[in-house]
Design a protein around this motif. Structure first.
Motif, PDB file in Angstrom:
ATOM      1  N   TYR A 257     -18.537  43.601  18.015  1.00  0.00           N
ATOM      2  CA  TYR A 257     -18.157  42.708  19.117  1.00  0.00           C
ATOM      3  C   TYR A 257     -19.242  41.673  19.365  1.00  0.00           C
ATOM      4  O   TYR A 257     -20.433  41.978  19.412  1.00  0.00           O
ATOM      5  CB  TYR A 257     -17.932  43.548  20.369  1.00  0.00           C
ATOM      6  N   GLY A 258     -18.826  40.421  19.545  1.00  0.00           N
ATOM      7  CA  GLY A 258     -19.758  39.360  19.904  1.00  0.00           C
ATOM      8  C   GLY A 258     -19.178  38.486  20.990  1.00  0.00           C
ATOM      9  O   GLY A 258     -17.952  38.365  21.117  1.00  0.00           O
ATOM     10  N   THR A 259     -20.055  37.887  21.777  1.00  0.00           N
ATOM     11  CA  THR A 259     -19.593  36.920  22.785  1.00  0.00           C
ATOM     12  C   THR A 259     -19.742  35.517  22.199  1.00  0.00           C
ATOM     13  O   THR A 259     -18.768  34.876  21.836  1.00  0.00           O
ATOM     14  CB  THR A 259     -20.399  37.072  24.088  1.00  0.00           C
ATOM     15  N   SER A 260     -21.000  35.055  22.073  1.00  0.00           N
ATOM     16  CA  SER A 260     -21.212  33.783  21.391  1.00  0.00           C
ATOM     17  C   SER A 260     -21.241  33.982  19.876  1.00  0.00           C
ATOM     18  O   SER A 260     -20.888  33.081  19.107  1.00  0.00           O
ATOM     19  CB  SER A 260     -22.507  33.128  21.867  1.00  0.00           C
ATOM     20  N   ASN A 261     -21.679  35.162  19.418  1.00  0.00           N
ATOM     21  CA  ASN A 261     -21.650  35.468  17.990  1.00  0.00           C
ATOM     22  C   ASN A 261     -20.245  35.881  17.568  1.00  0.00           C
ATOM     23  O   ASN A 261     -19.414  36.254  18.408  1.00  0.00           O
ATOM     24  CB  ASN A 261     -22.624  36.621  17.673  1.00  0.00           C
ATOM     25  N   PRO A 262     -19.955  35.858  16.268  1.00  0.00           N
ATOM     26  CA  PRO A 262     -18.613  36.243  15.809  1.00  0.00           C
ATOM     27  C   PRO A 262     -18.265  37.684  16.139  1.00  0.00           C
ATOM     28  O   PRO A 262     -19.132  38.559  16.206  1.00  0.00           O
ATOM     29  CB  PRO A 262     -18.691  36.032  14.293  1.00  0.00           C
ATOM     30  N   THR A 263     -16.987  37.911  16.360  1.00  0.00           N
ATOM     31  CA  THR A 263     -16.433  39.259  16.479  1.00  0.00           C
ATOM     32  C   THR A 263     -15.649  39.547  15.210  1.00  0.00           C
ATOM     33  O   THR A 263     -14.835  38.739  14.764  1.00  0.00           O
ATOM     34  CB  THR A 263     -15.506  39.363  17.700  1.00  0.00           C
ATOM     35  N   SER A 264     -15.929  40.715  14.618  1.00  0.00           N
ATOM     36  CA  SER A 264     -15.248  41.102  13.386  1.00  0.00           C
ATOM     37  C   SER A 264     -14.579  42.451  13.578  1.00  0.00           C
ATOM     38  O   SER A 264     -15.176  43.377  14.143  1.00  0.00           O
ATOM     39  CB  SER A 264     -16.251  41.168  12.224  1.00  0.00           C
ATOM     40  N   MET A 265     -13.335  42.568  13.123  1.00  0.00           N
ATOM     41  CA  MET A 265     -12.608  43.835  13.160  1.00  0.00           C
ATOM     42  C   MET A 265     -11.991  44.085  11.794  1.00  0.00           C
ATOM     43  O   MET A 265     -11.502  43.160  11.151  1.00  0.00           O
ATOM     44  CB  MET A 265     -11.502  43.807  14.218  1.00  0.00           C
ATOM     45  N   GLY A 266     -12.031  45.347  11.370  1.00  0.00           N
ATOM     46  CA  GLY A 266     -11.425  45.725  10.110  1.00  0.00           C
ATOM     47  C   GLY A 266     -10.389  46.801  10.311  1.00  0.00           C
ATOM     48  O   GLY A 266     -10.604  47.752  11.071  1.00  0.00           O
ATOM     49  N   LEU A 267      -9.243  46.663   9.651  1.00  0.00           N
ATOM     50  CA  LEU A 267      -8.168  47.653   9.711  1.00  0.00           C
ATOM     51  C   LEU A 267      -8.248  48.522   8.462  1.00  0.00           C
ATOM     52  O   LEU A 267      -8.148  48.017   7.334  1.00  0.00           O
ATOM     53  CB  LEU A 267      -6.808  46.958   9.781  1.00  0.00           C
ATOM     54  N   TRP A 268      -8.449  49.820   8.660  1.00  0.00           N
ATOM     55  CA  TRP A 268      -8.663  50.758   7.556  1.00  0.00           C
ATOM     56  C   TRP A 268      -7.512  51.754   7.447  1.00  0.00           C
ATOM     57  O   TRP A 268      -7.122  52.367   8.435  1.00  0.00           O
ATOM     58  CB  TRP A 268      -9.949  51.551   7.771  1.00  0.00           C
ATOM     59  N   GLY A 269      -7.013  51.920   6.229  1.00  0.00           N
ATOM     60  CA  GLY A 269      -5.990  52.918   5.964  1.00  0.00           C
ATOM     61  C   GLY A 269      -6.426  53.833   4.832  1.00  0.00           C
ATOM     62  O   GLY A 269      -7.077  53.402   3.884  1.00  0.00           O
ATOM     63  N   ARG A 270      -6.067  55.112   4.942  1.00  0.00           N
ATOM     64  CA  ARG A 270      -6.479  56.087   3.928  1.00  0.00           C
ATOM     65  C   ARG A 270      -5.303  56.532   3.087  1.00  0.00           C
ATOM     66  O   ARG A 270      -4.243  56.873   3.607  1.00  0.00           O
ATOM     67  CB  ARG A 270      -7.117  57.310   4.590  1.00  0.00           C
ATOM     68  N   GLN A 271      -5.516  56.521   1.772  1.00  0.00           N
ATOM     69  CA  GLN A 271      -4.619  57.156   0.821  1.00  0.00           C
ATOM     70  C   GLN A 271      -5.437  58.147   0.010  1.00  0.00           C
ATOM     71  O   GLN A 271      -6.338  57.748  -0.731  1.00  0.00           O
ATOM     72  CB  GLN A 271      -3.964  56.134  -0.104  1.00  0.00           C
ATOM     73  N   GLY A 272      -5.158  59.419   0.167  1.00  0.00           N
ATOM     74  CA  GLY A 272      -5.951  60.432  -0.522  1.00  0.00           C
ATOM     75  C   GLY A 272      -7.379  60.410  -0.043  1.00  0.00           C
ATOM     76  O   GLY A 272      -7.650  60.543   1.156  1.00  0.00           O
ATOM     77  N   GLU A 273      -8.316  60.226  -0.965  1.00  0.00           N
ATOM     78  CA  GLU A 273      -9.740  60.221  -0.628  1.00  0.00           C
ATOM     79  C   GLU A 273     -10.302  58.816  -0.476  1.00  0.00           C
ATOM     80  O   GLU A 273     -11.505  58.654  -0.305  1.00  0.00           O
ATOM     81  CB  GLU A 273     -10.533  60.961  -1.718  1.00  0.00           C
ATOM     82  N   VAL A 274      -9.461  57.800  -0.542  1.00  0.00           N
ATOM     83  CA  VAL A 274      -9.927  56.412  -0.547  1.00  0.00           C
ATOM     84  C   VAL A 274      -9.501  55.708   0.741  1.00  0.00           C
ATOM     85  O   VAL A 274      -8.350  55.811   1.173  1.00  0.00           O
ATOM     86  CB  VAL A 274      -9.375  55.650  -1.763  1.00  0.00           C
ATOM     87  N   TRP A 275     -10.478  55.001   1.320  1.00  0.00           N
ATOM     88  CA  TRP A 275     -10.211  54.170   2.502  1.00  0.00           C
ATOM     89  C   TRP A 275     -10.125  52.703   2.080  1.00  0.00           C
ATOM     90  O   TRP A 275     -11.035  52.182   1.440  1.00  0.00           O
ATOM     91  CB  TRP A 275     -11.319  54.342   3.532  1.00  0.00           C
ATOM     92  N   TYR A 276      -9.038  52.047   2.475  1.00  0.00           N
ATOM     93  CA  TYR A 276      -8.816  50.642   2.143  1.00  0.00           C
ATOM     94  C   TYR A 276      -8.957  49.786   3.400  1.00  0.00           C
ATOM     95  O   TYR A 276      -8.354  50.092   4.432  1.00  0.00           O
ATOM     96  CB  TYR A 276      -7.412  50.444   1.566  1.00  0.00           C
ATOM     97  N   ARG A 277      -9.750  48.748   3.303  1.00  0.00           N
ATOM     98  CA  ARG A 277      -9.824  47.758   4.396  1.00  0.00           C
ATOM     99  C   ARG A 277      -8.710  46.755   4.125  1.00  0.00           C
ATOM    100  O   ARG A 277      -8.894  45.777   3.401  1.00  0.00           O
ATOM    101  CB  ARG A 277     -11.200  47.098   4.424  1.00  0.00           C
ATOM    102  N   VAL A 278      -7.551  47.016   4.697  1.00  0.00           N
ATOM    103  CA  VAL A 278      -6.340  46.295   4.287  1.00  0.00           C
ATOM    104  C   VAL A 278      -6.211  44.939   4.956  1.00  0.00           C
ATOM    105  O   VAL A 278      -5.524  44.045   4.448  1.00  0.00           O
ATOM    106  CB  VAL A 278      -5.084  47.154   4.558  1.00  0.00           C
ATOM    107  N   SER A 279      -6.850  44.770   6.125  1.00  0.00           N
ATOM    108  CA  SER A 279      -6.727  43.506   6.840  1.00  0.00           C
ATOM    109  C   SER A 279      -7.914  43.358   7.791  1.00  0.00           C
ATOM    110  O   SER A 279      -8.659  44.318   8.019  1.00  0.00           O
ATOM    111  CB  SER A 279      -5.407  43.453   7.624  1.00  0.00           C
TER     112      SER A 279
END
Length: 416
Positions: free
Chosen positions: A252-274
């Protein structure tokens, strides 16, 4: 047990007749899993119990928990098998040791920060073992050395390498002869219990400066890109099929950028899908907590998000999310161990960045070590917003044992 020649030298350096017997200290530094911790601890106890009666000694680590985990958990059963009798008084952080008619007391200390030096003041010691010495503040190490005032007392150090500008390297390793210290540099080949397969796995785990430190045992500076191995081969399309679990990570940032990642798991692997990425300076407009909460809901869509992993310093934003019904998980903000863990998960294929995450991919190519810092590793505080929330997710979710069959530890033993 079978010991290598270097381990045998550690075990016997203090004995009468040894060419190293006149030394006042020993320093065992080098690669992870090189066998230096166990042989150092074993030698320390054998020396203490054969040289002293009714004296006090110190067993020091970054924390008392790390002393128990990294040193005593393996060492005490071995000592018991050799005839030692060790009684732990856990509430007092004390071990009462007996060998034949000799008895001595071993106190456990944690040297986590500058305030730790006060904990060891006033104790008179016949010797001290400092495991993970490079992770302790100088004030604690020097106070511990000052407490060893009994005639015949000695110091024992073990550690993994850090930057060559680190105070321990400058004051102890570079001045080993001046301090009458025996310095032995360990590699994985010095551990006869380590198979070639395991050595190869560790060699493939690390990259850049961490490879040279933790595999080759060298004191080198971290420089260049943090994730210097990351290229297009680490970017994939979002896989087809259902996902078993969903998370969102957030920096989270106010004047700095805010970044969010959406993570989904298939089996043992996590994908940052969006992802969601908003730069308030570039847009010339700051957003409120409520607006960011709306944006997070938009990123989640109709997916059942298990939790949001967020920077704990963003207290007001986290509270806004909780009021809206989101489960918020506080991120672990230990930067170096988080970077090493993230690198390991990426290289092992347990974390995958998908093509729709353009801002994260951009930051991977810009995130750099700060070569202006002396004596410690730091990253530049720029192009680090997606990097931070990916690191948060790695430490809080993807690197946890039992989560999708994944486990990734850190080498500060506590540190990749």
């Amino acid at each position: 047990m079978v010991f290598s020649p270097k381990q045998r030298r550690v075990l016997t350096w203090w004995r009468p007749g040894s060419p190293d017997a006149g030394r006042q200290a020993i320093i065992c530094d080098g690669a992870v899993r090189s066998g230096k911790t166990l042989c150092t601890g074993l030698s320390f106890f054998c020396w203490a119990m054969s040289s002293f009666q009714n004296r006090s000694f110190a067993l020091c680590g970054r924390t008392i928990q790390s002393v128990r985990r990294n040193l005593l958990s393996e060492l005490l059963p071995l000592l018991e098998g050799m005839g030692f009798r060790c009684v732990q008084k856990t509430s007092k952080n004390v071990i009462q040791a007996r060998l034949g008619k000799r008895r001595n007391t071993f106190y456990l200390f944690g040297g986590k920060d500058e305030s730790s030096a006060a904990l060891i003041q006033g104790v008179t010691l016949a010797g001290a073992l400092l495991d993970e010495a490079a992770l302790m503040p100088r004030s604690f190490v020097e106070q511990t050395a000052a407490r060893c005032s009994v005639a015949g007392s000695r110091l024992w150090f073990s550690c993994n390498p850090e930057s060559p500008a680190h105070w321990f390297y400058q004051e102890w390793i570079c001045k080993a002869e001046e301090k009458r210290a025996l310095r032995l540099r360990f590699t994985m080949e010095d551990n006869p219990g380590l198979s070639g397969e395991v050595r190869e796995r560790y060699a493939n785990t690390f990259q850049g400066a961490f490879y040279r430190r933790f595999v080759l045992g060298e004191w080198v500076a971290a420089e260049g890109l943090v994730y210097d191995f990351f290229d297009g081969s680490f970017v994939q399309e979002v896989p087809e099929g259902p996902f078993e679990e969903w998370y969102i990570s957030c920096d989270y940032g106010t004047s700095n950028p805010t970044s969010m990642g959406l993570w989904g798991r298939q089996g043992e692997v996590w994908y940052r899908v969006s992802e969601y990425y908003y730069d308030a300076r570039a847009a010339r407009r700051q957003k409120t907590d409520e607006e960011y909460a709306d944006d997070l809901a938009g990123l989640a869509g109709e997916r059942p998000i298990h939790a949001v992993v967020a920077d704990p310093s963003a207290a007001s934003f986290c509270e806004t999310l909780r009021r809206r019904g989101w489960r918020v998980k506080k991120a672990d903000n230990q930067v170096l161990s988080g970077i090493r863990l993230t690198a390991r998960l990426l290289k092992s294929g347990k974390l995958v960045i998908c093509r729709g995450c353009g801002d994260a991919i951009r930051e991977f190519g810009l995130y750099r070590w700060d070569d202006r810092c002396q004596g410690q590793d730091q990253v530049r505080k720029e192009h680090d917003h997606a990097m931070d929330e990916i690191r948060y997710f790695a430490a809080a979710v993807a690197g946890r044992e039992g989560r999708g069959g994944v486990f990734a530890g850190c080498v500060e033993r506590g540190a990749f």
